[in-house]
Design a protein around this motif. Structure first.
Motif, PDB file in Angstrom:
ATOM      1  N   CYS A   9       0.836  -1.205   0.000  1.00 49.45           N
ATOM      2  CA  CYS A   9       0.000   0.000   0.000  1.00 49.45           C
ATOM      3  C   CYS A   9       0.873   1.258   0.000  1.00 49.45           C
ATOM      4  CB  CYS A   9      -0.933   0.004   1.206  1.00 49.45           C
ATOM      5  SG  CYS A   9      -2.254  -1.234   1.124  1.00 49.45           S
ATOM      6  N   SER A  24      -6.544   1.608  -1.205  1.00 45.00           N
ATOM      7  CA  SER A  24      -7.105   1.549   0.145  1.00 45.00           C
ATOM      8  C   SER A  24      -8.056   0.374   0.330  1.00 45.00           C
ATOM      9  CB  SER A  24      -7.833   2.857   0.457  1.00 45.00           C
ATOM     10  OG  SER A  24      -6.974   3.957   0.257  1.00 45.00           O
ATOM     11  N   TYR A  46     -13.740   0.437   8.036  1.00 44.09           N
ATOM     12  CA  TYR A  46     -14.186   1.261   6.908  1.00 44.09           C
ATOM     13  C   TYR A  46     -15.440   2.070   7.240  1.00 44.09           C
ATOM     14  CZ  TYR A  46     -10.800  -0.868   3.766  1.00 44.09           C
ATOM     15  OH  TYR A  46      -9.622  -1.260   3.150  1.00 44.09           O
ATOM     16  N   GLY A 298      -9.096   2.293   4.859  1.00 43.08           N
ATOM     17  CA  GLY A 298      -7.927   1.452   4.625  1.00 43.08           C
ATOM     18  C   GLY A 298      -6.853   1.674   5.663  1.00 43.08           C
TER      19      GLY A 298
END
Length: 437
Positions: A9, A24, A46, A298
């Motif tokens: 990421c 994300s 989330y 994320g």
């Protein structure tokens, strides 16, 4: 596996090999397959309350844009500051967007102020005013957001991940203790730096906006009431959540309540079909930066995985050598690194990536997690050199009235000044053992 996802990421966020919101989503896909987190834990990340708080903030911002309430406030502040000299004009164009960006998107603030600034420059013959005035709009929009939790996404990233790591909440009032002093200090120094070569007389005739509309008055009243409720929720003396015995409320509760009201309260205007409009409609509200909300989720998923997998503890143990460094030096290194890193990368993505690591580093050094996380969050808003650093910088550069060289020359000095100010204020305001508490 958690470390591998963080590295993946991090590379994708920094290089934008794929869109940042898409990156994300990787934790949501990978962690269940690898047994790190289940879907219930991921859904909680989330859909975290801080994600919803920013959802509310973005929608309130759209209501202000729809009714031009923030432009009205900006004009009012510039009239108070006066327009009789170049220095006053530049300060007005810095302070007005700074105040607005405390409550609404700094991108929206810069977009609405740019046409006003260009119209003024067309009336002026002194070319020395061009760069300071345009940079005042960009820098004011970025600096103002540092003052509040909802002012800029990096602040929200810190608050959400800090609570996840420490189980301690940083509420709206607590953040003001650090955000406001740094914002005021940065505005004072930036104002001096931008106007140091100015001093000539100037006469700006602000265009009349006519009387306040019903929509503007109602939107401003709701925003002001929401701000008061945010500030007084937990203090003084426990705040209204204690007085009314409603301990389960959160800043997101207040924000979303304001959004619902805006969908219910009429604006006093009618559409082309003769139907009464409300202060906010779905066509307006749905046009918010959903990608940033996904990015928040994320980041929280990664932070939760780092805690539950033991990665944060492992990082903390590896960084115990930081105890030998003075805390002010640690803060300065973090501020310097984040400030110049975010010149080339998304400040929200960068802080999302760094927060769990800095929290573990703080623990390894024997400090509260906020000691390194807060300086990083604030420094992410102090990238003033390049057009790609922040949306306000890009917007101003897009006017084609200022060069990269002019922005970089002014911004480099302010980057270093920001490092010094943030380090100094954080060192004296933050408690090494309890952070903001």
């Amino acid at each position: 596996m958690t470390a591998a996802v963080i590295c993946l990421c991090g590379v994708w966020w920094c290089t934008e090999a794929v869109p940042i919101p898409v990156t994300s989503l990787v934790p949501f896909v990978v962690f269940p397959f690898t047994g790190v987190l289940d879907h219930t834990q991921l859904a909680g990340a989330y859909g975290d309350k801080f994600v919803l708080l920013f959802l509310a903030g973005f929608m309130i911002s759209r209501a202000a844009e729809k009714s031009a309430t923030h432009l009205r406030v900006s004009h009012g502040m510039m009239r108070i500051l006066g327009t009789s000299s170049q220095r006053r004009i530049v300060l007005g164009f810095m302070l007005a967007p700074a105040f607005c960006s405390m409550w609404i998107s700094n991108t929206a603030t810069a977009l609405i102020m740019l046409p006003v600034a260009i119209a003024l420059l067309q009336e002026q013959t002194d070319k020395r005013l061009v760069a300071p005035l345009l940079l005042a709009v960009a820098y004011g929009s970025s600096i103002g957001g540092m003052a509040t939790i909802i002012g800029t996404p990096p602040n929200g990233v810190f608050v959400s991940i800090y609570e996840l790591q420490t189980s301690q909440t940083v509420d709206f009032l607590s953040w003001l203790k650090i955000g406001v002093p740094i914002t005021v200090a940065m505005l004072l120094v930036t104002g001096y730096w931008l106007t140091r070569g100015l001093g000539g007389a100037a006469e700006l005739q602000l265009q009349s906006m006519g009387p306040w509309t019903s929509a503007q008055r109602r939107v401003l009243a709701i925003i002001a009431t929401t701000a008061v409720l945010w500030i007084t929720r937990t203090g003084p003396a426990g705040g209204w959540s204690t007085w009314l015995n409603v301990p389960m409320t959160h800043d997101a509760t207040v924000g979303l309540g304001a959004v619902v009201l805006m969908f219910l309260i009429p604006s006093g205007e009618v559409d082309e079909k003769g139907r009464s409009e409300t202060l906010l409609d779905w066509e307006t509200a749905r046009d918010i930066p959903w990608g940033i909300l996904i990015l928040f989720g994320g980041g929280l998923a990664i932070a939760r995985a780092a805690e539950l997998s033991g990665l944060s503890e492992r990082i903390g143990l590896q960084l115990t050598l930081l105890k030998d460094l003075h805390p002010a030096l640690l803060m300065a290194i973090v501020c310097l690194t984040v400030t110049f890193l975010t010149e080339f990368t998304s400040n929200t993505a960068t802080t999302t990536l760094l927060m769990p690591i800095l929290g573990a580093a703080s623990a390894g050094a024997g400090y509260d997690a906020a000691v390194l996380m807060i300086p990083a969050a604030l420094s992410a808003s102090c990238a003033f050199m390049l057009p790609v650093a922040t949306p306000p910088n890009a917007i101003i550069f897009g006017s084609e009235r200022i060069t990269v060289r002019e922005m970089a020359r002014t911004g480099f000095a302010l980057n270093l000044i920001g490092v010094v100010l943030i380090t100094t204020i954080c060192y004296f305001v933050l408690d090494l053992k309890t952070g903001l508490h």
